[in-house]
Design an enzyme around this catalytic site. Structure first.
Site, PDB file in Angstrom:
ATOM      1  N   ASP A   1      -0.801 -23.891  14.755  1.00  0.00           N
ATOM      2  CA  ASP A   1       0.345 -23.283  14.069  1.00  0.00           C
ATOM      3  C   ASP A   1       1.275 -24.339  13.470  1.00  0.00           C
ATOM      4  O   ASP A   1       1.861 -24.133  12.413  1.00  0.00           O
ATOM      5  CB  ASP A   1       1.121 -22.407  15.072  1.00  0.00           C
ATOM      6  CG  ASP A   1       2.253 -21.623  14.436  1.00  0.00           C
ATOM      7  OD1 ASP A   1       2.002 -20.987  13.395  1.00  0.00           O
ATOM      8  OD2 ASP A   1       3.374 -21.632  14.969  1.00  0.00           O
TER       9      ASP A   1
ATOM     10  N   HIS B   1       2.375 -28.581   9.419  1.00  0.00           N
ATOM     11  CA  HIS B   1       3.688 -29.213   9.220  1.00  0.00           C
ATOM     12  C   HIS B   1       3.719 -30.660   9.747  1.00  0.00           C
ATOM     13  O   HIS B   1       4.202 -31.565   9.083  1.00  0.00           O
ATOM     14  CB  HIS B   1       4.802 -28.416   9.921  1.00  0.00           C
ATOM     15  CG  HIS B   1       4.810 -26.960   9.573  1.00  0.00           C
ATOM     16  ND1 HIS B   1       4.496 -26.491   8.324  1.00  0.00           N
ATOM     17  CD2 HIS B   1       5.101 -25.849  10.307  1.00  0.00           C
ATOM     18  CE1 HIS B   1       4.599 -25.169   8.305  1.00  0.00           C
ATOM     19  NE2 HIS B   1       4.950 -24.759   9.501  1.00  0.00           N
TER      20      HIS B   1
ATOM     21  N   GLU C   1      11.345 -25.953  18.956  1.00  0.00           N
ATOM     22  CA  GLU C   1      11.930 -24.645  18.652  1.00  0.00           C
ATOM     23  C   GLU C   1      12.424 -24.003  19.940  1.00  0.00           C
ATOM     24  O   GLU C   1      11.824 -24.190  21.000  1.00  0.00           O
ATOM     25  CB  GLU C   1      10.869 -23.722  18.066  1.00  0.00           C
ATOM     26  CG  GLU C   1      10.303 -24.181  16.753  1.00  0.00           C
ATOM     27  CD  GLU C   1       9.348 -23.138  16.199  1.00  0.00           C
ATOM     28  OE1 GLU C   1       9.827 -22.241  15.507  1.00  0.00           O
ATOM     29  OE2 GLU C   1       8.150 -23.207  16.490  1.00  0.00           O
TER      30      GLU C   1
ATOM     31  N   LYS D   1      11.304 -28.444   2.329  1.00  0.00           N
ATOM     32  CA  LYS D   1      12.603 -28.741   2.950  1.00  0.00           C
ATOM     33  C   LYS D   1      13.198 -29.980   2.289  1.00  0.00           C
ATOM     34  O   LYS D   1      12.503 -30.976   2.082  1.00  0.00           O
ATOM     35  CB  LYS D   1      12.436 -28.975   4.457  1.00  0.00           C
ATOM     36  CG  LYS D   1      12.076 -27.700   5.236  1.00  0.00           C
ATOM     37  CD  LYS D   1      12.063 -27.977   6.731  1.00  0.00           C
ATOM     38  CE  LYS D   1      11.449 -26.821   7.502  1.00  0.00           C
ATOM     39  NZ  LYS D   1      12.378 -25.753   7.859  1.00  0.00           N
TER      40      LYS D   1
ATOM     41  N   ARG E   1       0.826  -1.207   0.000  1.00  0.00           N
ATOM     42  CA  ARG E   1       0.000   0.000   0.000  1.00  0.00           C
ATOM     43  C   ARG E   1       0.864   1.261   0.000  1.00  0.00           C
ATOM     44  O   ARG E   1       0.489   2.282  -0.518  1.00  0.00           O
ATOM     45  CB  ARG E   1      -0.895  -0.016   1.233  1.00  0.00           C
ATOM     46  CG  ARG E   1      -2.155   0.783   1.040  1.00  0.00           C
ATOM     47  CD  ARG E   1      -3.156   0.401   2.031  1.00  0.00           C
ATOM     48  NE  ARG E   1      -2.622   0.534   3.385  1.00  0.00           N
ATOM     49  CZ  ARG E   1      -3.357   0.507   4.473  1.00  0.00           C
ATOM     50  NH1 ARG E   1      -4.661   0.345   4.378  1.00  0.00           N
ATOM     51  NH2 ARG E   1      -2.838   0.618   5.667  1.00  0.00           N
TER      52      ARG E   1
ATOM     53  N   LYS F   1      -0.325 -20.707   5.038  1.00  0.00           N
ATOM     54  CA  LYS F   1      -1.043 -20.729   6.289  1.00  0.00           C
ATOM     55  C   LYS F   1      -0.944 -19.406   7.047  1.00  0.00           C
ATOM     56  O   LYS F   1       0.042 -18.704   6.843  1.00  0.00           O
ATOM     57  CB  LYS F   1      -0.530 -21.868   7.167  1.00  0.00           C
ATOM     58  CG  LYS F   1       0.928 -21.694   7.590  1.00  0.00           C
ATOM     59  CD  LYS F   1       1.297 -22.725   8.583  1.00  0.00           C
ATOM     60  CE  LYS F   1       1.119 -22.196   9.963  1.00  0.00           C
ATOM     61  NZ  LYS F   1       2.342 -21.658  10.551  1.00  0.00           N
TER      62      LYS F   1
ATOM     63  N   LYS G   1       7.376 -24.292  21.625  1.00  0.00           N
ATOM     64  CA  LYS G   1       8.261 -23.128  21.585  1.00  0.00           C
ATOM     65  C   LYS G   1       9.022 -23.093  22.914  1.00  0.00           C
ATOM     66  O   LYS G   1       8.554 -23.600  23.926  1.00  0.00           O
ATOM     67  CB  LYS G   1       7.428 -21.856  21.450  1.00  0.00           C
ATOM     68  CG  LYS G   1       6.642 -21.824  20.133  1.00  0.00           C
ATOM     69  CD  LYS G   1       6.898 -20.565  19.369  1.00  0.00           C
ATOM     70  CE  LYS G   1       6.160 -20.519  18.062  1.00  0.00           C
ATOM     71  NZ  LYS G   1       7.041 -20.613  16.885  1.00  0.00           N
TER      72      LYS G   1
ATOM     73  N   ASP H   1       2.991 -25.333   2.318  1.00  0.00           N
ATOM     74  CA  ASP H   1       3.407 -25.723   3.654  1.00  0.00           C
ATOM     75  C   ASP H   1       4.921 -25.789   3.531  1.00  0.00           C
ATOM     76  O   ASP H   1       5.443 -26.693   2.864  1.00  0.00           O
ATOM     77  CB  ASP H   1       2.838 -27.095   4.033  1.00  0.00           C
ATOM     78  CG  ASP H   1       3.253 -27.474   5.440  1.00  0.00           C
ATOM     79  OD1 ASP H   1       4.449 -27.331   5.759  1.00  0.00           O
ATOM     80  OD2 ASP H   1       2.396 -27.909   6.221  1.00  0.00           O
ATOM     81  N   HIS H   2       5.621 -24.827   4.101  1.00  0.00           N
ATOM     82  CA  HIS H   2       7.041 -24.728   3.753  1.00  0.00           C
ATOM     83  C   HIS H   2       7.837 -25.961   4.180  1.00  0.00           C
ATOM     84  O   HIS H   2       8.915 -26.210   3.672  1.00  0.00           O
ATOM     85  CB  HIS H   2       7.661 -23.423   4.284  1.00  0.00           C
ATOM     86  CG  HIS H   2       8.014 -23.436   5.736  1.00  0.00           C
ATOM     87  ND1 HIS H   2       7.095 -23.205   6.730  1.00  0.00           N
ATOM     88  CD2 HIS H   2       9.185 -23.654   6.371  1.00  0.00           C
ATOM     89  CE1 HIS H   2       7.701 -23.279   7.899  1.00  0.00           C
ATOM     90  NE2 HIS H   2       8.966 -23.543   7.726  1.00  0.00           N
TER      91      HIS H   2
END
Ligand code: BG6
Length: 493
Positions: free
Chosen positions: A238, A243, A219, A185, A51, A151, A342, A180-181
């Site tokens: 998440d 994943h 993580e 991989k 924008r 996502k 996490k 979905d990254h």
């Protein structure tokens, strides 16, 4: 060993959210690497859309700065960087408003009407529908167009259906690339090579020989300024819904007849359909949700989750452990233990396939314990595969057995840079290959399984179990697997 570069057809990539975090951190660096490797045709352009008002030069400057931050210095040759930045253009569009910037974009793309167009929506999902509708109404969608979305695709089945409906009004399913990254991989793709490129595993890949499977996505990071999104999501939505479900599908699916996109996705879908439902009656037996308190990771103090988000009474899960079961002939009775969180002690994603014990030992007790074989597929970091075996401890002293891994580190075995997931995925979009992208029915089937778990947590009077940052989650996660006489693989611990 060199990698093989196959140039793609000329294309224009249009990135909505072109000056945002995903674009600068992942997409532009991914395109830079593909450019550097000579995979992009000279005439291909990248249009950043946002924008704000910016000239092409200002956009190139911002992208150049981002590349300096996110690409290793030795991979940023000044002449290569300059040539890459010349591919970049900027178009200012207020996506909620007709005309204006939309016409500018159309005029730019219509110079080559038959060229492949990939629209990457790196924006909040609330905008997916509007952007698609505007692309349609401004005549930007050609037969050679594709749209890329990522996502969260909804936060439950009903909202995912809405997103899919709104995108589907403008684009055919064959033009929609849901990222979905994890599927991009290298080591995740390697799962397919390992399972279907070797005759060794497939005969053993079933309930008769496999005791259980563990999937860990750990993580050390916290919510990293994404508290608003994360607090409405949580680890189940998440990470598990996408994943981890994808990893589970790749491990558990039947061999597809070929690598064709629909052949693969049909098989993954069957796994999702065969998952035994977890509902209010069973959720507290087979799921654990946790939330981190303050703690320390690698000697550094880490604040609690509640101090990082606005809602100080949040019950959002930052950790999930669960036991899934697949009700089909291949997997009946084999538990799949999943855990993600996490602020765990280390960053590791891995899959452990634990085989059954030998049926009978010929060795006497001096030989020591005989551990069951285990195949450990390390997705990140230190990508590789280990197959744990019993061998004779070398040297004199009688027959003593030792448990050792056949250890293959990909970094040591192949001296090539491992490409980031987005490099592979964007090139696949240009090639029109949907194999590594989620089909609508897959995303919806995954939500269908996740929703009752989330609902049973939402209805539960019990708060998430707390864990100290820097530990492996609540003790209930250990109890979940130990109740079954098993333990979490401790190389991950
Ligand atoms: C994203 C999640 O999909 O995956 C993040 O939204 C998470 O919360 C990330 O940190 C993990 O990805 P990776 O590639 O670092 O394992």
């Amino acid at each position: 060993m060199t990698s093989r570069i196959i140039a793609v057809d000329p294309f224009n990539l249009v990135v909505f959210g072109g000056a945002g975090d995903l674009a600068f951190r992942k997409l532009i660096p991914a395109m830079y690497h593909r450019h550097r490797d000579g995979q992009l045709p000279a005439e291909s352009g990248i249009y950043g859309v946002s924008r704000r008002a910016m000239s092409d030069d200002e956009y190139r400057k911002a992208a150049g700065d981002a590349l300096k931050e996110h690409v290793a210095a030795e991979e940023l040759e000044p002449d290569v960087l300059d040539a890459f930045l010349q591919r970049l253009h900027f178009v200012s569009i207020d996506v909620m408003k007709e005309g204006g910037g939309w016409n500018v974009l159309k005029a730019a793309l219509d110079k080559t009407p038959n060229r492949i167009r990939a629209f990457y929506l790196a924006v909040a999902p609330e905008l997916f529908g509007t952007i698609c509708q505007m692309l349609g109404s401004h005549g930007l969608v050609t037969p050679e167009s594709r749209v890329i979305i990522e996502k969260p695709i909804g936060h439950d089945l009903a909202s995912a259906e809405q997103v899919n409906d709104s995108v589907g009004k403008v684009f055919e399913e064959s033009q929609i690339y849901r990222i979905d990254h994890y599927l991009g991989k290298e080591t995740v793709q390697n799962l397919m090579a390992l399972r279907f490129g070797n005759a060794l595993f497939e005969p053993l890949w079933n309930a008769e020989h496999i005791d259980h499977v563990q999937i860990t996505v750990a993580e050390t990071l916290g919510v990293e300024g994404r508290g608003d999104y994360y607090d409405h999501s949580g680890a189940l939505r998440d990470i598990v819904q996408n994943h981890m479900m994808q990893l589970l599908c790749l491990i558990a699916m039947e061999p597809p007849a070929h690598m064709d996109a629909d052949a693969m996705r049909d098989e993954k879908l069957k796994v999702l359909h065969a998952l035994k439902p977890i509902d209010e009656k069973t959720a507290n037996l087979v799921t654990v949700r946790g939330q981190y308190r303050a703690g320390a990771i690698g000697g550094e103090a880490v604040p609690s989750y509640l101090s990082e988000v606005a809602n100080k009474e949040s019950t959002t899960d930052t950790f999930v452990a669960l036991k899934a079961e697949i009700g089909n002939w291949r997997w009946a009775g084999v538990p799949f233990y999943l855990r993600t969180g996490k602020r765990l002690p280390t960053r590791v994603s891995e899959i452990v396939v634990a085989f059954k014990r030998i049926p009978h030992s010929i060795f006497d007790t001096n030989a020591g314990a005989i551990d069951p074989n285990m195949l450990v597929i390390r997705i990140q970091p230190k990508e590789g595969v280990k197959l744990w075996l019993m061998i004779k401890d070398p040297g004199p002293g009688g027959m003593r057995l030792r448990y050792v891994p056949l250890d293959m580190s990909f970094a040591e075995a192949f001296k090539v840079r491992s490409p980031d997931a987005y490099e592979r995925l964007i090139m696949d979009v240009i090639r029109g290959n949907q194999t590594l992208f989620m089909r609508r029915d897959e995303v919806e089937a995954a939500w269908k399984w996740i929703d009752p778990i989330q609902e049973s947590w939402d209805h539960s009077a019990e708060a998430p179990k707390t864990y100290n940052a820097g530990t492996w989650g609540p003790s209930a996660s250990v109890a979940l697997i130990e109740r079954d006489g098993r333990t979490w693989h401790d190389e991950a611990a």
